[in-house]
Design a protein around this motif. Structure first.
Motif, PDB file in Angstrom:
ATOM      1  N   ILE A   1       0.826  -1.212   0.000  1.00 24.64           N
ATOM      2  CA  ILE A   1       0.000   0.000   0.000  1.00 24.64           C
ATOM      3  C   ILE A   1       0.857   1.256   0.000  1.00 24.64           C
ATOM      4  O   ILE A   1       0.355   2.353   0.250  1.00 24.64           O
ATOM      5  CB  ILE A   1      -0.990   0.034   1.186  1.00 24.64           C
ATOM      6  CG1 ILE A   1      -0.263  -0.102   2.516  1.00 24.64           C
ATOM      7  CG2 ILE A   1      -2.039  -1.060   1.025  1.00 24.64           C
ATOM      8  CD1 ILE A   1      -1.163   0.120   3.724  1.00 24.64           C
ATOM      9  N   ALA A   2       2.147   1.104  -0.278  1.00 24.93           N
ATOM     10  CA  ALA A   2       3.041   2.260  -0.319  1.00 24.93           C
ATOM     11  C   ALA A   2       2.953   2.936  -1.683  1.00 24.93           C
ATOM     12  O   ALA A   2       3.917   2.965  -2.454  1.00 24.93           O
ATOM     13  CB  ALA A   2       4.469   1.842  -0.005  1.00 24.93           C
ATOM     14  N   VAL A   3       1.774   3.464  -1.982  1.00 25.98           N
ATOM     15  CA  VAL A   3       1.517   4.157  -3.249  1.00 25.98           C
ATOM     16  C   VAL A   3       1.629   5.659  -2.994  1.00 25.98           C
ATOM     17  O   VAL A   3       0.893   6.211  -2.176  1.00 25.98           O
ATOM     18  CB  VAL A   3       0.122   3.806  -3.801  1.00 25.98           C
ATOM     19  CG1 VAL A   3      -0.158   4.587  -5.079  1.00 25.98           C
ATOM     20  CG2 VAL A   3       0.013   2.307  -4.038  1.00 25.98           C
ATOM     21  N   LYS A   4       2.542   6.318  -3.685  1.00 25.21           N
ATOM     22  CA  LYS A   4       2.841   7.713  -3.375  1.00 25.21           C
ATOM     23  C   LYS A   4       1.746   8.688  -3.806  1.00 25.21           C
ATOM     24  O   LYS A   4       1.635   9.778  -3.263  1.00 25.21           O
ATOM     25  CB  LYS A   4       4.167   8.120  -4.019  1.00 25.21           C
ATOM     26  CG  LYS A   4       5.372   7.396  -3.442  1.00 25.21           C
ATOM     27  CD  LYS A   4       6.655   7.893  -4.070  1.00 25.21           C
ATOM     28  CE  LYS A   4       7.863   7.199  -3.473  1.00 25.21           C
ATOM     29  NZ  LYS A   4       9.136   7.699  -4.061  1.00 25.21           N
ATOM     30  N   LYS A   5       0.941   8.272  -4.802  1.00 24.23           N
ATOM     31  CA  LYS A   5      -0.144   9.144  -5.263  1.00 24.23           C
ATOM     32  C   LYS A   5      -1.345   8.285  -5.617  1.00 24.23           C
ATOM     33  O   LYS A   5      -1.244   7.394  -6.467  1.00 24.23           O
ATOM     34  CB  LYS A   5       0.288   9.964  -6.474  1.00 24.23           C
ATOM     35  CG  LYS A   5      -0.769  10.962  -6.950  1.00 24.23           C
ATOM     36  CD  LYS A   5      -0.264  11.789  -8.139  1.00 24.23           C
ATOM     37  CE  LYS A   5      -1.301  12.797  -8.600  1.00 24.23           C
ATOM     38  NZ  LYS A   5      -0.816  13.599  -9.751  1.00 24.23           N
ATOM     39  N   PRO A   6      -2.500   8.517  -4.997  1.00 23.29           N
ATOM     40  CA  PRO A   6      -3.691   7.703  -5.310  1.00 23.29           C
ATOM     41  C   PRO A   6      -4.239   8.033  -6.691  1.00 23.29           C
ATOM     42  O   PRO A   6      -3.957   9.091  -7.259  1.00 23.29           O
ATOM     43  CB  PRO A   6      -4.680   8.100  -4.214  1.00 23.29           C
ATOM     44  CG  PRO A   6      -4.266   9.468  -3.798  1.00 23.29           C
ATOM     45  CD  PRO A   6      -2.775   9.521  -3.950  1.00 23.29           C
ATOM     46  N   GLY A   7      -5.047   7.114  -7.204  1.00 22.16           N
ATOM     47  CA  GLY A   7      -5.663   7.342  -8.505  1.00 22.16           C
ATOM     48  C   GLY A   7      -6.788   8.364  -8.431  1.00 22.16           C
ATOM     49  O   GLY A   7      -7.427   8.540  -7.387  1.00 22.16           O
TER      50      GLY A   7
END
Length: 403
Positions: free
Chosen positions: A232-238
């Motif tokens: 879940i280490a996503v730097k920018k959500p969709g």
């Protein structure tokens, strides 16, 4: 924006292809969580080991026959890769997954076993993504996004429909949040059926991109630090996901690495469940009282269980250290007969289990007539560790920091 009808249709289409995962009541975690009734949605038992197969399969069955024949391309170092590969195998279509060169061998191997062609490109995910987009153009294939796609979100939303069927009187749902596909789909499905059910997201403090995006009213890029919740280490959500979260999700909470490690260890010990860091954050938020409610029917979505075999022992050790179940001590002792036995007796008298002993007579910090002991101990908790430290100091030993 997708509708509840899209999620219902996705549910029908994927029957017999993905599991309806169990919803397991846990008395242990209910007691810890200020007497909430805690249920675990076991997506770690899903085919390919995570919820990702739901979205990827729904996306692919929405493609035309000509699109399917040209195949699909995806970029991933983890669960999305296996979800896309499995779905492609079920549909009998060509599949290429681009993974960074440093991807765990176990995940590369698992993706290949599902019949995908794996291309290792670049040192980080962004390099793999850029190359995957190039391949998409060269091959005329369809790119399968990990989260920012309506059909993917609809597929993930089927988790919400299952929860409503399995626990009609659910009052709150805790969902891990990375790019936002899972929580966007679940929140839409649940809120459209019953707007009174609370839906909360949980992120790691190492990468709170969705929480910060809500503060700034738009998807934003955040800095991240290393985390065991790498899924879940996503730097920018969709963008699609952000809009759904903004509309349907009640709040976002964050947990830290210590809380994640302890929760993973508890799941292993108490429920015999292997859950990856990103999947454990939802339960961690309940165990560490991030939410302010009591005596509610709460579901924690355990989104995945794909933990690299070589990493499991480190996760267990980290969890044991964080909970005070494991400690290392360094002592300077007199180099004379019986001194080692004396130290070990002190420790045994306090019911600590000695795992290993290293006795060194030479070193820059070891003076003639003295020796250095390095002890690894299995302990009960942090208070127990301090009790051992104090006893040794009171008996004249120089004790170095543990762990």
């Amino acid at each position: 924006m997708i509708s509840i009808d899209d999620i219902i249709l996705a549910r029908e289409k994927m029957k017999g292809v993905v599991h309806t995962t169990p919803l397991d009541f846990s008395q242990t975690f209910s007691n810890i969580s200020t007497n909430n009734k805690v249920y675990l949605k076991l997506e770690n038992l899903q085919k390919t080991g995570s919820f990702k197969v739901r979205g990827s399969y729904n996306k692919m069955i929405s493609l035309s026959e000509s699109e399917l024949q040209k195949g699909v391309v995806a970029a991933s170092a983890g669960n999305h890769a296996q979800g896309v590969a499995y779905s492609s195998q079920m549909l009998g279509i060509p599949c290429t997954i681009v993974m960074p060169k440093g991807a765990p061998l176990s995940k590369v191997s698992a993706t290949k076993q599902y019949g995908a062609k794996v291309v290792l490109q670049g040192n980080v995910f962004d390099d793999a993504l850029a190359y995957a987009l190039q391949l998409k153009e060269q091959m005329g294939a369809t790119f399968i996004h990990a989260f920012d796609d309506d059909a993917v979100i609809a597929g993930q939303g089927t988790v919400g429909l299952e929860i409503l069927e399995q626990l009609p009187d659910v009052e709150a749902i805790m969902v891990p949040v990375g790019g936002g596909g899972l929580i966007g789909g679940i929140a839409l499905a649940v809120k459209e059926k019953n707007p009174y059910i609370k839906v909360y997201g949980v992120q790691t403090l190492a990468c709170p991109s969705m929480k910060q995006s809500l503060v700034e009213n738009q998807p934003v890029m955040v800095d991240s630090t290393p985390t065991m919740a790498d899924g879940i280490a996503v730097k920018k959500p969709g963008l699609h996901n952000f809009e759904l979260v903004e509309k349907y999700v009640d709040d976002i909470f964050c947990v830290d690495e210590m809380e994640i490690a302890r929760t993973m260890l508890l799941l292993l010990e108490r429920n015999k469940l292997l859950v990856e860091g990103s999947g454990a954050v939802s339960l961690a938020s309940l165990l560490y009282q991030k939410v302010n409610f009591k005596e509610k029917n709460v579901v924690a979505v355990l989104s995945g269980g794909n933990v690299d075999v070589n990493f499991i022992s480190r996760i267990i050790e980290r969890g044991m250290v964080e909970s005070g179940r494991y400690a290392n001590f360094t002592l300077i002792v007199k180099d004379k007969p019986g001194e080692l036995q004396r130290v070990l007796r002190f420790i045994s008298d306090l019911d600590a289990n000695i795992q290993s002993v290293h006795h060194d007579h030479f070193g820059k910090d070891i003076y003639p007539g003295y020796a250095q002991l390095k002890l690894a101990l299995e302990t009960k908790n942090q208070d127990h560790i301090e009790e051992i430290r104090l006893l040794l100091k009171n008996n004249g030993y120089v004790v170095g920091d543990s762990n």
